[in-house]
Each structure stands twice: as C-alpha cells, then as structure tokens.
Design a protein around this motif. Sequence first.
Motif, PDB file in Angstrom:
ATOM      1  N   PRO A   4      12.320   3.742  53.978  1.00  0.00           N
ATOM      2  CA  PRO A   4      13.316   3.970  52.927  1.00  0.00           C
ATOM      3  C   PRO A   4      12.867   4.952  51.849  1.00  0.00           C
ATOM      4  CG  PRO A   4      12.392   1.743  52.790  1.00  0.00           C
ATOM      5  CD  PRO A   4      11.953   2.318  54.091  1.00  0.00           C
ATOM      6  N   GLU A   5      11.569   4.945  51.504  1.00  0.00           N
ATOM      7  CA  GLU A   5      11.112   5.870  50.462  1.00  0.00           C
ATOM      8  C   GLU A   5      11.312   7.322  50.880  1.00  0.00           C
ATOM      9  OE1 GLU A   5       9.357   3.396  51.670  1.00  0.00           O
ATOM     10  OE2 GLU A   5       9.080   1.998  49.989  1.00  0.00           O
ATOM     11  N   HIS A   6      11.013   7.634  52.126  1.00  0.00           N
ATOM     12  CA  HIS A   6      11.191   9.016  52.598  1.00  0.00           C
ATOM     13  C   HIS A   6      12.672   9.350  52.750  1.00  0.00           C
ATOM     14  CE1 HIS A   6       6.873   8.799  53.567  1.00  0.00           C
ATOM     15  NE2 HIS A   6       6.920  10.115  53.509  1.00  0.00           N
ATOM     16  N   TYR A   7      13.456   8.387  53.198  1.00  0.00           N
ATOM     17  CA  TYR A   7      14.896   8.616  53.319  1.00  0.00           C
ATOM     18  C   TYR A   7      15.492   8.971  51.957  1.00  0.00           C
ATOM     19  CZ  TYR A   7      19.859   7.525  54.018  1.00  0.00           C
ATOM     20  OH  TYR A   7      21.235   7.588  54.054  1.00  0.00           O
ATOM     21  N   TYR A   8      15.208   8.170  50.960  1.00  0.00           N
ATOM     22  CA  TYR A   8      15.800   8.416  49.641  1.00  0.00           C
ATOM     23  C   TYR A   8      15.160   9.603  48.941  1.00  0.00           C
ATOM     24  CZ  TYR A   8      18.343   4.081  50.258  1.00  0.00           C
ATOM     25  OH  TYR A   8      19.191   3.115  50.743  1.00  0.00           O
ATOM     26  N   ARG A   9      13.950   9.929  49.335  1.00  0.00           N
ATOM     27  CA  ARG A   9      13.334  11.156  48.801  1.00  0.00           C
ATOM     28  C   ARG A   9      14.126  12.378  49.255  1.00  0.00           C
ATOM     29  NH1 ARG A   9       6.865  12.416  48.634  1.00  0.00           N
ATOM     30  NH2 ARG A   9       6.962  14.552  47.814  1.00  0.00           N
ATOM     31  N   ILE A  10      14.534  12.371  50.519  1.00  0.00           N
ATOM     32  CA  ILE A  10      15.331  13.485  51.041  1.00  0.00           C
ATOM     33  C   ILE A  10      16.683  13.532  50.341  1.00  0.00           C
ATOM     34  CG2 ILE A  10      16.531  14.359  53.086  1.00  0.00           C
ATOM     35  CD1 ILE A  10      14.141  13.302  54.736  1.00  0.00           C
ATOM     36  N   VAL A  11      17.319  12.381  50.188  1.00  0.00           N
ATOM     37  CA  VAL A  11      18.605  12.318  49.491  1.00  0.00           C
ATOM     38  C   VAL A  11      18.473  12.869  48.078  1.00  0.00           C
ATOM     39  CG1 VAL A  11      20.297  10.721  48.502  1.00  0.00           C
ATOM     40  CG2 VAL A  11      19.534  10.419  50.861  1.00  0.00           C
ATOM     41  N   SER A  12      17.409  12.461  47.385  1.00  0.00           N
ATOM     42  CA  SER A  12      17.186  12.905  46.010  1.00  0.00           C
ATOM     43  C   SER A  12      16.930  14.401  45.945  1.00  0.00           C
ATOM     44  CB  SER A  12      15.998  12.139  45.419  1.00  0.00           C
ATOM     45  OG  SER A  12      15.791  12.487  44.065  1.00  0.00           O
ATOM     46  N   LEU A  13      16.222  14.937  46.933  1.00  0.00           N
ATOM     47  CA  LEU A  13      15.960  16.383  46.972  1.00  0.00           C
ATOM     48  C   LEU A  13      17.250  17.174  47.095  1.00  0.00           C
ATOM     49  CD1 LEU A  13      12.797  16.532  49.261  1.00  0.00           C
ATOM     50  CD2 LEU A  13      12.943  17.415  46.923  1.00  0.00           C
ATOM     51  N   PHE A  14      18.159  16.701  47.926  1.00  0.00           N
ATOM     52  CA  PHE A  14      19.432  17.404  48.081  1.00  0.00           C
ATOM     53  C   PHE A  14      20.231  17.379  46.784  1.00  0.00           C
ATOM     54  CE2 PHE A  14      18.540  17.491  52.531  1.00  0.00           C
ATOM     55  CZ  PHE A  14      19.307  18.525  53.033  1.00  0.00           C
ATOM     56  N   LYS A  15      20.144  16.263  46.094  1.00  0.00           N
ATOM     57  CA  LYS A  15      20.851  16.179  44.817  1.00  0.00           C
ATOM     58  C   LYS A  15      20.227  17.127  43.796  1.00  0.00           C
ATOM     59  CE  LYS A  15      22.922  12.757  41.779  1.00  0.00           C
ATOM     60  NZ  LYS A  15      23.155  11.333  41.541  1.00  0.00           N
ATOM     61  N   THR A  16      18.903  17.223  43.801  1.00  0.00           N
ATOM     62  CA  THR A  16      18.203  18.142  42.900  1.00  0.00           C
ATOM     63  C   THR A  16      18.582  19.585  43.187  1.00  0.00           C
ATOM     64  OG1 THR A  16      16.344  16.612  42.745  1.00  0.00           O
ATOM     65  CG2 THR A  16      15.926  18.889  42.095  1.00  0.00           C
ATOM     66  N   GLU A  17      18.793  19.872  44.474  1.00  0.00           N
ATOM     67  CA  GLU A  17      19.153  21.236  44.885  1.00  0.00           C
ATOM     68  C   GLU A  17      20.649  21.515  44.723  1.00  0.00           C
ATOM     69  OE1 GLU A  17      17.252  23.796  46.219  1.00  0.00           O
ATOM     70  OE2 GLU A  17      15.401  22.678  45.796  1.00  0.00           O
ATOM     71  N   PHE A  18      21.393  20.547  44.194  1.00  0.00           N
ATOM     72  CA  PHE A  18      22.848  20.671  44.019  1.00  0.00           C
ATOM     73  C   PHE A  18      23.546  20.989  45.335  1.00  0.00           C
ATOM     74  CE2 PHE A  18      20.865  21.886  39.968  1.00  0.00           C
ATOM     75  CZ  PHE A  18      21.413  20.912  39.136  1.00  0.00           C
ATOM     76  N   THR A  19      23.060  20.342  46.412  1.00  0.00           N
ATOM     77  CA  THR A  19      23.628  20.541  47.743  1.00  0.00           C
ATOM     78  C   THR A  19      24.379  19.283  48.158  1.00  0.00           C
ATOM     79  OG1 THR A  19      21.763  21.964  48.318  1.00  0.00           O
ATOM     80  CG2 THR A  19      23.100  21.134  50.134  1.00  0.00           C
ATOM     81  N   PRO A  20      25.642  19.407  48.583  1.00  0.00           N
ATOM     82  CA  PRO A  20      26.426  18.221  48.955  1.00  0.00           C
ATOM     83  C   PRO A  20      25.814  17.477  50.128  1.00  0.00           C
ATOM     84  CG  PRO A  20      27.825  20.162  48.704  1.00  0.00           C
ATOM     85  CD  PRO A  20      26.412  20.648  48.684  1.00  0.00           C
ATOM     86  N   LEU A  21      25.940  16.162  50.100  1.00  0.00           N
ATOM     87  CA  LEU A  21      25.520  15.304  51.199  1.00  0.00           C
ATOM     88  C   LEU A  21      26.749  14.726  51.875  1.00  0.00           C
ATOM     89  CD1 LEU A  21      22.676  13.615  49.232  1.00  0.00           C
ATOM     90  CD2 LEU A  21      22.310  14.470  51.531  1.00  0.00           C
ATOM     91  N   SER A  22      26.601  14.327  53.128  1.00  0.00           N
ATOM     92  CA  SER A  22      27.747  13.782  53.853  1.00  0.00           C
ATOM     93  C   SER A  22      28.086  12.362  53.397  1.00  0.00           C
ATOM     94  CB  SER A  22      27.473  13.788  55.357  1.00  0.00           C
ATOM     95  OG  SER A  22      26.392  12.939  55.669  1.00  0.00           O
ATOM     96  N   ILE A  23      27.164  11.711  52.686  1.00  0.00           N
ATOM     97  CA  ILE A  23      27.430  10.362  52.183  1.00  0.00           C
ATOM     98  C   ILE A  23      27.831  10.467  50.723  1.00  0.00           C
ATOM     99  CG2 ILE A  23      26.499   8.047  51.840  1.00  0.00           C
ATOM    100  CD1 ILE A  23      24.602   8.554  54.122  1.00  0.00           C
ATOM    101  N   SER A  24      29.103  10.200  50.440  1.00  0.00           N
ATOM    102  CA  SER A  24      29.660  10.473  49.115  1.00  0.00           C
ATOM    103  C   SER A  24      29.019   9.624  48.029  1.00  0.00           C
ATOM    104  CB  SER A  24      31.180  10.240  49.137  1.00  0.00           C
ATOM    105  OG  SER A  24      31.478   8.929  49.596  1.00  0.00           O
ATOM    106  N   LEU A  25      28.557   8.426  48.356  1.00  0.00           N
ATOM    107  CA  LEU A  25      27.937   7.552  47.367  1.00  0.00           C
ATOM    108  C   LEU A  25      26.780   8.248  46.659  1.00  0.00           C
ATOM    109  CD1 LEU A  25      27.442   4.682  46.116  1.00  0.00           C
ATOM    110  CD2 LEU A  25      25.900   4.280  48.035  1.00  0.00           C
ATOM    111  N   TYR A  26      26.066   9.104  47.389  1.00  0.00           N
ATOM    112  CA  TYR A  26      24.853   9.694  46.846  1.00  0.00           C
ATOM    113  C   TYR A  26      25.117  10.772  45.797  1.00  0.00           C
ATOM    114  CZ  TYR A  26      22.572   7.266  50.700  1.00  0.00           C
ATOM    115  OH  TYR A  26      22.117   6.307  51.577  1.00  0.00           O
ATOM    116  N   THR A  27      26.372  11.098  45.575  1.00  0.00           N
ATOM    117  CA  THR A  27      26.692  12.055  44.513  1.00  0.00           C
ATOM    118  C   THR A  27      26.951  11.342  43.186  1.00  0.00           C
ATOM    119  OG1 THR A  27      29.070  11.999  44.989  1.00  0.00           O
ATOM    120  CG2 THR A  27      27.746  13.599  46.200  1.00  0.00           C
ATOM    121  N   ASP A  28      26.930  10.013  43.199  1.00  0.00           N
ATOM    122  CA  ASP A  28      27.217   9.229  41.988  1.00  0.00           C
ATOM    123  C   ASP A  28      26.195   9.538  40.899  1.00  0.00           C
ATOM    124  OD1 ASP A  28      27.289   6.902  40.127  1.00  0.00           O
ATOM    125  OD2 ASP A  28      28.821   6.218  41.536  1.00  0.00           O
ATOM    126  N   LYS A  29      26.668   9.689  39.673  1.00  0.00           N
ATOM    127  CA  LYS A  29      25.798  10.052  38.549  1.00  0.00           C
ATOM    128  C   LYS A  29      24.798   8.958  38.199  1.00  0.00           C
ATOM    129  CE  LYS A  29      29.132  13.224  36.458  1.00  0.00           C
ATOM    130  NZ  LYS A  29      29.978  13.520  35.272  1.00  0.00           N
TER     131      LYS A  29
END
Length: 547
Positions: A280-305
């Motif tokens: 899970p740590e690596h999974y959410y690290r990747i999710v967080s990186l995409f958010k830092t890069e302002f790149t949309p993810l396919s899972i809409s929840l992860y764009t929550d502020k």
Amino acid sequence: MSNIKFIQTLYFDKSINPFKHTFGWAAPEYHLMSWALSCLQLNNIYEKVDLYASSNAAKLLIDDLGLPYSNLYVTHDNLNMANKNLWALPKIFTYSLQDEPFLHLDGDVFLFKELPATLLGSRLIAQNVEEATEYYLSTQKELMTHFTYFPDCVKNDFDSVVPIKAVNAGIIGGNNISFIKEYTNLAFEYINRNAGYLSNINVDRFNIFFEQHLFYSLAKEKGLPIEVLIKEAIKDNRYLHLGDFHEVPCKKNYMHLLGQYKRDEYTCRQMASKLRQLYPEHYYRIVSLFKTEFTPLSISLYTDKRFATVTDYIQFNERAKGFLSISSCTTDAMISNNREGIFFEKKGITTLTLLKKRVNEVKDFGCFTKAKIENDFTEFSENLMQVLQHNSRFQEEYIYGRDLESVNWFCELFGNDLAIPNKMITKCIEISIIKSSFDWAGLLNQHSRIGVKYYEVLKLNLGEFYNLVIPEIFGDGFSLQDLDEMEKIILEHLSVPLSIKELFTKMHIYVEEDIIQNHLEEYEQLIIVMLKLLVLKKAIKPFSKNR
C-alpha cells in the motif's frame, strides 16, 4: 537460493513525461504501478534485483517510486536508437552487458512464487515458445520484401517450409553467456544493416523478430535446447489468463501483461489492486506523485482535496478497512445521512454521453427502428439516474473498503475445489439491476474491454437485457456489467445467504429433468462459472456471520 542474477531494464527518451505518457498502458499510472509490483515481488522472493536504465528512468524508479533495486547501472544514456519504436533494443543492450548467468524480467512480469530451480539452472531460458500466426507471418513477409540483410539462422528459418517459431521474452536469459553474446551481436547487426529500410515496415512488430525470433532461430541452428516456464507452445495471438490477478495466489503464481492486457482497463485495475493489497505504501506513493504532477488519475476519489500526502491516503485506507467491518453489522452504517457521498445523479452524465455517441454511430438497425433504440435508451437513462440517486447514500469508506476486501473473494471461495459446495455466499447489498430492450452495458464495455471476444462481435440487437450497476470509486462513480438471465436468477436467490450446495438445489427447477438426471455435474460446473463471474463483478461475496 539460486546464484543467477535477476535484472530489469527501463529506458525512455528524456522528452517523455512518465506521468503523462501511457507507454502502451490504459493510463500512465498503470505503467508505474506495473514496475512497482514487478520489482517489489522480485525483491520479496529473491531479495535481489538489478536495474539497467537511462538516468531519467533510474530517477523515476528509484528516487520517485522508491523501488528497492540491489544495484543500479546507468548504462543507457548514450544508447543509439535508430528508431523510437525499437522498444526491445534497450533490453538487447542490457543482455549484451552480462558476463554471468542472468534472468531478465520485463516490467510487466509478476512473480508470486520462486521459479523452478531446473529452469534457473538451464543454459537458455524463456517464458514459452510461440507459434506463428498471421501477426508473425505478415511481418515476416514485410521484412523479406524490404530488408537486405538477415542473420544466417533467420534466413534459413524464413526459407524453411515450416512456419517459424519464436520465444516469448517476458523472461529470458540463461547460463550460456557465449550464446547471449553472439545473439546480441547479431541483433545489433540485424538492426543496423537495415536501419535505412525501417521507414518501410511496421517497426513495432520488428521488435519481436530481432529479440524473440532471432533467439529461437539461433538456438535452433546450434541445436541448443531452450528451457521454458510455460511448457505448451502458444500461438502468438492466443495468450489467455496471464492477466487473471484474481487467481493469485490460489491458482496462479506468474502473470505477464503482454500486448492487449495493458490496454484493458479492467485488467489494469486488477493489477493495481494487487499492488495496493501487497504494498500500500508504494501504491499510494504513486497516486500522490500523480497528484503532485497535476496529472489526472482514473480513480476520481484521488483528486479529492482532503488527500495531499501518502499518509493521508494510508489513513483513509485504514479507515475504509475498519468501516467495512463495522458496516457489516448494520446496513445503516454504510449510509451517509448528509448525502455527501461520492455518488451523485450528475455522475452518470459522462457515461450516458458516451453511450449516446455509440447509439448515433450505429449504422445497421436490422429489423428495428432507430426510434425504438432511442426510446429504450431514454428509459434506461432515467432508470440509471434513479439508481445513482439511491447510490449517493453509500459512504465512500464503505465502497472503498469493499474494494479492498474484494481482492480476496475469488480465492476465498474457489481456491479449494473440494470446499466450494460448502462455501456461503450472498448478494452484495449495494448493486442494482436495470432491465432494457438493448444491451447498454455490453455496448459500453465493448469500447473499454480489450481482447474480449464476446465484446468484439457484439451487435446491438433487440431482446431482454439486464444491466448490473455497481457503485465504484473510479470514473462516473459506477460501473455497468451485462448479466444474462441465469445470472439474474442466481442473484435473486442470493438475497439471503446460501451455501453453494444449497444454491445448486434451488437452481434445479430451471432446467429439464434430463439435465438433472444425466448431466448434473456439468450443470453445476456451469453455475460455478457464473458465480465466479459474479464475484469478479462484485455482485456476490463470501458470507460469514462476522462479515
């Protein structure tokens, strides 16, 4: 522990942004998640894996993703790429650098168990032998038309009356280093002497020739056996079940998301869910990186502020786990009183707009009118909006917790064949079914599922169809799955928990007596197949008094 060296390769041009480029995957995040799961599993099993890479690729995997490579070799910065589509060339270069026994594993290969010692001790190793079909043969013809040079072993194989074969290089290597040196030298020559003709061919398909066919034909010429992981030869367009992550670890321990698997959103989500489950740590690290890069993810929840760091995601993950165990005791616990959940009526707009576009693209209406299609679509749309309004009550922690748990459902129910009849199952309370005269779920999935023959040949025909609506975290907040009538009947019976054996008995009334008397085992196996599909659709789940 084997003394063989486990290695991987990643190279990409410095102009490429890995947070925006898909690398052939359904979305950019799946490319990174694939590398994470592949490396982490290798490291977990063998405690050693080396990376050969360009400096930008090394930064991505080691600095950004934090993957535990034992050794890093920044060897690919000055690699001469005669064509940007020669994606196998960086791997060939890595093979050429080896001076000791090795096994190279692609970043889309996933081990869940040690490989056989006999395989790792072999002189030449590959995943399996491939038998040529039109994919190989049409490219072979193209190469013979435009190229002026072929290695002798390739030319002799092309001139043979027997259709060519190759290896699949998902894993490749061995202990015969002198062969590897000769093989890689020939590969470079094969490319370089035909560099001027690459513009005349499908370069993407040429990769399998200078990597996979050359390896096989050179070994064949020298009379050297190739030890393979998958013993049966596979036609190059017939790879099945190498993306069935739901069968890990109870039924499968080797996955390879080659070709069309990468483009299939469902398979990619299965792979991502396995990473989330195990690391899970690596999974959410990747999710967080995409958010830092302002790149949309396919899972809409992860764009929550609310979620800004890896810690935020991990904490939500743990809340969802705890929430599911609480909500299993009472239906009220999974409902949001203030209707601030993630599922709103407007969530269906994107999906319905896409479906409407598909309707407008229909050219052949057969024996029914376009007006009938449009009227049914309107009625379906209205019913879907009502379902989504109902779904807006569900807490996001409940839906997310369900997803965290559903990764285990298949193996829990079907991992032990002898135990299947006594397993208790029940319908998931959050699902809904919409009846329609046209297969709207099928039409939608036809354009999102890749490599599924049922959808490839699906036509929009008049009939009686059942559209399963499942609340989701991703996309529009729901997914649509097509059900057949027997699956719908199964779900009706599972409104109360039943053992699979009890369900078998209840299903007897839907077939003729001859089936019960003479073909009962086959009928029950058919029901099990349907149950497996319904589990994968998150329509039914294991039942226990504590769940």
